[in-house]
Design a protein around this motif. Structure first.
Motif, PDB file in Angstrom:
ATOM      1  N   MET A   1       0.843  -1.192   0.000  1.00 25.18           N
ATOM      2  CA  MET A   1       0.000   0.000   0.000  1.00 25.18           C
ATOM      3  C   MET A   1       0.878   1.242   0.000  1.00 25.18           C
ATOM      4  O   MET A   1       1.839   1.332   0.749  1.00 25.18           O
ATOM      5  N   GLU A   2       0.571   2.220  -0.837  1.00 25.81           N
ATOM      6  CA  GLU A   2       1.351   3.434  -0.908  1.00 25.81           C
ATOM      7  C   GLU A   2       1.225   4.217   0.387  1.00 25.81           C
ATOM      8  O   GLU A   2       0.177   4.264   1.023  1.00 25.81           O
ATOM      9  N   LEU A   3       2.329   4.892   0.734  1.00 23.88           N
ATOM     10  CA  LEU A   3       2.357   5.655   1.980  1.00 23.88           C
ATOM     11  C   LEU A   3       1.308   6.757   1.996  1.00 23.88           C
ATOM     12  O   LEU A   3       0.751   7.074   3.044  1.00 23.88           O
ATOM     13  N   SER A   4       1.018   7.337   0.833  1.00 20.27           N
ATOM     14  CA  SER A   4       0.043   8.422   0.788  1.00 20.27           C
ATOM     15  C   SER A   4      -1.348   7.977   1.204  1.00 20.27           C
ATOM     16  O   SER A   4      -2.180   8.802   1.609  1.00 20.27           O
ATOM     17  N   ALA A   5      -1.634   6.673   1.119  1.00 21.30           N
ATOM     18  CA  ALA A   5      -2.953   6.158   1.509  1.00 21.30           C
ATOM     19  C   ALA A   5      -2.982   5.619   2.919  1.00 21.30           C
ATOM     20  O   ALA A   5      -4.053   5.338   3.462  1.00 21.30           O
ATOM     21  N   THR A   6      -1.812   5.470   3.533  1.00 18.45           N
ATOM     22  CA  THR A   6      -1.763   4.859   4.868  1.00 18.45           C
ATOM     23  C   THR A   6      -1.003   5.716   5.874  1.00 18.45           C
ATOM     24  O   THR A   6      -0.591   5.216   6.915  1.00 18.45           O
ATOM     25  N   ALA A   7      -0.840   6.995   5.580  1.00 15.86           N
ATOM     26  CA  ALA A   7      -0.072   7.848   6.484  1.00 15.86           C
ATOM     27  C   ALA A   7      -0.829   9.135   6.776  1.00 15.86           C
ATOM     28  O   ALA A   7      -1.598   9.636   5.951  1.00 15.86           O
ATOM     29  N   ALA A   8      -0.582   9.675   7.960  1.00 15.53           N
ATOM     30  CA  ALA A   8      -1.166  10.943   8.381  1.00 15.53           C
ATOM     31  C   ALA A   8      -0.115  11.723   9.156  1.00 15.53           C
ATOM     32  O   ALA A   8       0.899  11.165   9.585  1.00 15.53           O
ATOM     33  N   ILE A   9      -0.337  13.010   9.300  1.00 20.75           N
ATOM     34  CA  ILE A   9       0.540  13.810  10.138  1.00 20.75           C
ATOM     35  C   ILE A   9      -0.277  14.434  11.258  1.00 20.75           C
ATOM     36  O   ILE A   9      -1.485  14.639  11.135  1.00 20.75           O
ATOM     37  N   ALA A  10       0.384  14.723  12.366  1.00 25.29           N
ATOM     38  CA  ALA A  10      -0.286  15.266  13.537  1.00 25.29           C
ATOM     39  C   ALA A  10       0.586  16.334  14.178  1.00 25.29           C
ATOM     40  O   ALA A  10       1.816  16.239  14.141  1.00 25.29           O
ATOM     41  N   TRP A  11      -0.057  17.332  14.754  1.00 27.46           N
ATOM     42  CA  TRP A  11       0.682  18.371  15.470  1.00 27.46           C
ATOM     43  C   TRP A  11      -0.173  18.882  16.631  1.00 27.46           C
ATOM     44  O   TRP A  11      -1.397  18.839  16.607  1.00 27.46           O
ATOM     45  N   VAL A  12       0.501  19.377  17.660  1.00 30.88           N
ATOM     46  CA  VAL A  12      -0.170  19.845  18.869  1.00 30.88           C
ATOM     47  C   VAL A  12      -0.769  21.223  18.625  1.00 30.88           C
ATOM     48  O   VAL A  12      -0.074  22.144  18.163  1.00 30.88           O
ATOM     49  N   ILE A  13      -2.052  21.381  18.937  1.00 31.62           N
ATOM     50  CA  ILE A  13      -2.694  22.688  18.821  1.00 31.62           C
ATOM     51  C   ILE A  13      -3.050  23.261  20.189  1.00 31.62           C
ATOM     52  O   ILE A  13      -3.371  24.439  20.312  1.00 31.62           O
ATOM     53  N   ASN A  14      -2.959  22.418  21.224  1.00 32.62           N
ATOM     54  CA  ASN A  14      -3.250  22.901  22.575  1.00 32.62           C
ATOM     55  C   ASN A  14      -2.708  21.902  23.594  1.00 32.62           C
ATOM     56  O   ASN A  14      -2.723  20.691  23.374  1.00 32.62           O
ATOM     57  N   HIS A  55      -2.839  -0.575   7.572  1.00 35.23           N
ATOM     58  CA  HIS A  55      -4.052  -0.724   6.778  1.00 35.23           C
ATOM     59  C   HIS A  55      -4.661   0.644   6.449  1.00 35.23           C
ATOM     60  O   HIS A  55      -4.744   1.524   7.311  1.00 35.23           O
ATOM     61  N   LYS A  56      -5.094   0.800   5.214  1.00 33.88           N
ATOM     62  CA  LYS A  56      -5.708   2.043   4.758  1.00 33.88           C
ATOM     63  C   LYS A  56      -6.979   2.362   5.556  1.00 33.88           C
ATOM     64  O   LYS A  56      -7.241   3.525   5.887  1.00 33.88           O
ATOM     65  N   ALA A  57      -7.754   1.325   5.888  1.00 36.25           N
ATOM     66  CA  ALA A  57      -9.004   1.544   6.613  1.00 36.25           C
ATOM     67  C   ALA A  57      -8.748   2.164   7.985  1.00 36.25           C
ATOM     68  O   ALA A  57      -9.504   3.043   8.435  1.00 36.25           O
ATOM     69  N   HIS A  58      -7.698   1.719   8.668  1.00 35.47           N
ATOM     70  CA  HIS A  58      -7.366   2.298   9.977  1.00 35.47           C
ATOM     71  C   HIS A  58      -6.973   3.763   9.844  1.00 35.47           C
ATOM     72  O   HIS A  58      -7.371   4.608  10.659  1.00 35.47           O
ATOM     73  N   CYS A  59      -6.203   4.072   8.826  1.00 38.61           N
ATOM     74  CA  CYS A  59      -5.787   5.447   8.595  1.00 38.61           C
ATOM     75  C   CYS A  59      -6.998   6.340   8.338  1.00 38.61           C
ATOM     76  O   CYS A  59      -7.122   7.426   8.909  1.00 38.61           O
ATOM     77  N   SER A  60      -7.907   5.883   7.505  1.00 35.64           N
ATOM     78  CA  SER A  60      -9.116   6.656   7.186  1.00 35.64           C
ATOM     79  C   SER A  60      -9.978   6.860   8.423  1.00 35.64           C
ATOM     80  O   SER A  60     -10.538   7.948   8.638  1.00 35.64           O
TER      81      SER A  60
END
Length: 237
Positions: A1-14, A55-60
């Motif tokens: 599975m391509e990384l673009s479909a199974t990856a996310a980014i996160a950052w602290v907003i508070n 898994h893509k489903a978990h990412c989504s």
């Protein structure tokens, strides 16, 4: 599975801006009932954290939440975009290069790629170099943004080579290398033999649906001589 479909980014907003990746990993796995092997959280730049799912489903599913709490911090989530930090690039010139001075055992596409990599994107070897019908030079086609920027001379070094065997490491330098590691260094003259200018090609020419025959520039040939750096008077033979 391509990384673009199974990856996310996160950052602290508070909240806790010193939160560690392990805390985020634990919070997400607990909330979404994921196993240790189904998620990896690591530091990322310029956005704080990269979340890699198996898994893509978990990412989504996680991205649908939009935000998540972990260790006193509120984090924003969004998909990872592969070209987010990229700049546009265009290599509009296809060139035929004759690499003089490469030893016979180095007449391979791998060595050609290493020699031209700083200024060119390798296309293919010429047939005469593939089947070794002419070993005077290693001939290849490549793409470049500026033919004038291609170095005219480089130093090619092979290290850890047995008698007549292949090299385990190949290095290319602008100047002749010095040092204690043993190897064999060769002066390679890079001859610009032909050039095709695609700078005026239609914008969709390089797309998958383009007609390769719709735009074909006339090749421009350049005069060069063996044993002579391009632009210099020929060496008497």
């Amino acid at each position: 599975m391509e990384l673009s479909a199974t990856a996310a980014i996160a950052w602290v907003i508070n909240g806790n801006h010193k939160i560690q990746p392990l805390a985020i990993d634990r919070a997400i796995r607990k909330k979404f009932r994921l196993s240790h092997s189904e998620l990896t959280v690591c530091p990322h730049q310029p956005v704080q954290f990269l979340l890699k799912f198996v898994h893509k489903a978990h990412c989504s599913e996680v991205l649908k939440k939009g935000r998540i709490k972990a260790d006193g911090a509120l984090l924003q989530l969004r998909p990872w975009r592969p070209l987010e930090q990229a700049f546009g690039a265009s290599m509009s010139y296809r060139v035929r290069l004759c690499l003089e001075g490469v030893p016979a055992y180095g007449h391979t596409s791998y060595v050609a790629k290493r020699i031209i990599a700083r200024r060119c994107s390798f296309d293919r070897l010429e047939d005469n170099s593939v089947v070794m019908t002419n070993a005077r030079s290693l001939d290849c086609w490549a793409w470049t943004a500026n033919p004038s920027s291609i170095p005219k001379v480089v130093w090619l070094t092979f290290t850890s080579r047995g008698n007549g065997g292949p090299a385990s490491e190949v290095f290319v330098h602008k100047v002749r290398p010095t040092g204690s590691k043993r190897g064999a260094t060769f002066r390679v003259i890079v001859h610009l033999d032909q050039m095709e200018d695609y700078s005026m090609a239609p914008l969709d020419f390089f797309g998958s649906s383009s007609d390769a025959g719709a735009f074909k520039p006339l090749p421009v040939s350049f005069e060069w001589h063996y044993l002579t750096v391009d632009g210099m008077p020929p060496v008497p033979l």
